[in-house]
Scaffold this motif. Structure first.
Motif, PDB file in Angstrom:
ATOM      1  N   SER A   1      -6.228  12.434  -6.765  1.00  0.00           N
ATOM      2  CA  SER A   1      -7.001  11.948  -7.908  1.00  0.00           C
ATOM      3  C   SER A   1      -6.586  12.582  -9.233  1.00  0.00           C
ATOM      4  O   SER A   1      -7.053  12.156 -10.287  1.00  0.00           O
TER       5      SER A   1
ATOM      6  N   CYS B   1       6.814   3.643  -4.164  1.00  0.00           N
ATOM      7  CA  CYS B   1       5.752   4.262  -4.944  1.00  0.00           C
ATOM      8  C   CYS B   1       6.166   5.703  -5.256  1.00  0.00           C
ATOM      9  O   CYS B   1       7.003   6.283  -4.558  1.00  0.00           O
TER      10      CYS B   1
ATOM     11  N   ASN C   1      -9.094   6.453  -4.790  1.00  0.00           N
ATOM     12  CA  ASN C   1      -8.911   7.909  -4.679  1.00  0.00           C
ATOM     13  C   ASN C   1      -9.591   8.487  -3.447  1.00  0.00           C
ATOM     14  O   ASN C   1      -9.184   9.540  -2.950  1.00  0.00           O
TER      15      ASN C   1
ATOM     16  N   MET D   1       0.116   7.280 -10.746  1.00  0.00           N
ATOM     17  CA  MET D   1       1.036   6.785  -9.737  1.00  0.00           C
ATOM     18  C   MET D   1       1.823   5.608 -10.293  1.00  0.00           C
ATOM     19  O   MET D   1       1.345   4.885 -11.188  1.00  0.00           O
TER      20      MET D   1
ATOM     21  N   GLY E   1      -7.610   5.547 -12.676  1.00  0.00           N
ATOM     22  CA  GLY E   1      -7.612   4.102 -12.478  1.00  0.00           C
ATOM     23  C   GLY E   1      -7.990   3.290 -13.693  1.00  0.00           C
ATOM     24  O   GLY E   1      -8.040   2.055 -13.636  1.00  0.00           O
TER      25      GLY E   1
ATOM     26  N   THR F   1      -4.881   6.291  -1.748  1.00  0.00           N
ATOM     27  CA  THR F   1      -4.000   5.133  -1.605  1.00  0.00           C
ATOM     28  C   THR F   1      -3.914   4.359  -2.921  1.00  0.00           C
ATOM     29  O   THR F   1      -4.921   4.187  -3.616  1.00  0.00           O
ATOM     30  N   VAL F   2      -2.706   3.908  -3.229  1.00  0.00           N
ATOM     31  CA  VAL F   2      -2.485   3.029  -4.370  1.00  0.00           C
ATOM     32  C   VAL F   2      -1.946   1.701  -3.823  1.00  0.00           C
ATOM     33  O   VAL F   2      -1.223   1.677  -2.833  1.00  0.00           O
ATOM     34  N   TYR F   3      -2.334   0.620  -4.482  1.00  0.00           N
ATOM     35  CA  TYR F   3      -1.993  -0.719  -4.023  1.00  0.00           C
ATOM     36  C   TYR F   3      -1.229  -1.478  -5.108  1.00  0.00           C
ATOM     37  O   TYR F   3      -1.380  -1.202  -6.305  1.00  0.00           O
TER      38      TYR F   3
ATOM     39  N   SER G   1      -3.807  -1.062  -8.309  1.00  0.00           N
ATOM     40  CA  SER G   1      -5.133  -0.458  -8.177  1.00  0.00           C
ATOM     41  C   SER G   1      -5.007   0.785  -7.312  1.00  0.00           C
ATOM     42  O   SER G   1      -3.956   1.033  -6.706  1.00  0.00           O
ATOM     43  N   ARG G   2      -6.070   1.558  -7.269  1.00  0.00           N
ATOM     44  CA  ARG G   2      -6.048   2.760  -6.444  1.00  0.00           C
ATOM     45  C   ARG G   2      -7.434   3.041  -5.901  1.00  0.00           C
ATOM     46  O   ARG G   2      -8.448   2.670  -6.526  1.00  0.00           O
TER      47      ARG G   2
ATOM     48  N   SER H   1       0.849  -1.188   0.000  1.00  0.00           N
ATOM     49  CA  SER H   1       0.000   0.000   0.000  1.00  0.00           C
ATOM     50  C   SER H   1       0.884   1.237   0.000  1.00  0.00           C
ATOM     51  O   SER H   1       1.998   1.221   0.530  1.00  0.00           O
TER      52      SER H   1
END
Length: 127
Positions: free
Chosen positions: A30, A96, A74, A34, A55, A78-80, A71-72, A21
């Motif tokens: 947003s 990241c 908004n 990323m 996304g 957080t971005v995963y 994935s993210r 994460s």
């Protein structure tokens, strides 16, 4: 000031999974694509995956395609990075990063296109 904080790294056996994460603050999350990069000992930092600001578009290095999913969220800033079927060669510090320019997705694999970076999280895959 933009801050990126990665978490979720650790030690896992080959074939296992981890979910990284990256929580962002200090910028309208947003609006920005990323990316995830990694750096193994003695090697240069390399591109792993990227996701567009909305996304919709995702990109992967050939070495992780089919095993990793970016994935993210908004709403959570957080971005995963879901990493499955991990291999010893995936061992590295994972970073990241946020794109320099809003609403851009092209040249997503170029380090210079990102101007803020997290501190990194260690991923170690044992054989």
């Amino acid at each position: 000031q933009v801050q990126l904080v990665e978490s979720g790294g650790g030690l896992v056996q080959a074939g296992g999974s981890l979910r990284l994460s990256c929580a962002a603050s200090g910028r309208t999350f947003s609006m920005y694509s990323m990316g995830w990069f990694r750096q193994a000992p003695g090697k240069e930092r390399e591109f792993v995956s990227a996701i567009s600001w909305n996304g919709i578009h995702t990109y992967y290095a050939d070495s992780v395609k089919g095993r990793f999913t970016i994935s993210r969220d908004n709403a959570k800033n957080t971005v995963y990075l879901q990493m499955n079927n991990l291999k010893p060669e995936d061992t590295a510090v994972y970073y990241c990063a946020v794109r320099r320019t809003p609403y851009t997705s092209g040249t997503y694999d170029r380090i210079r296109e990102y101007n803020y970076w997290g501190q990194g999280t260690q991923v170690t895959v044992s054989s």
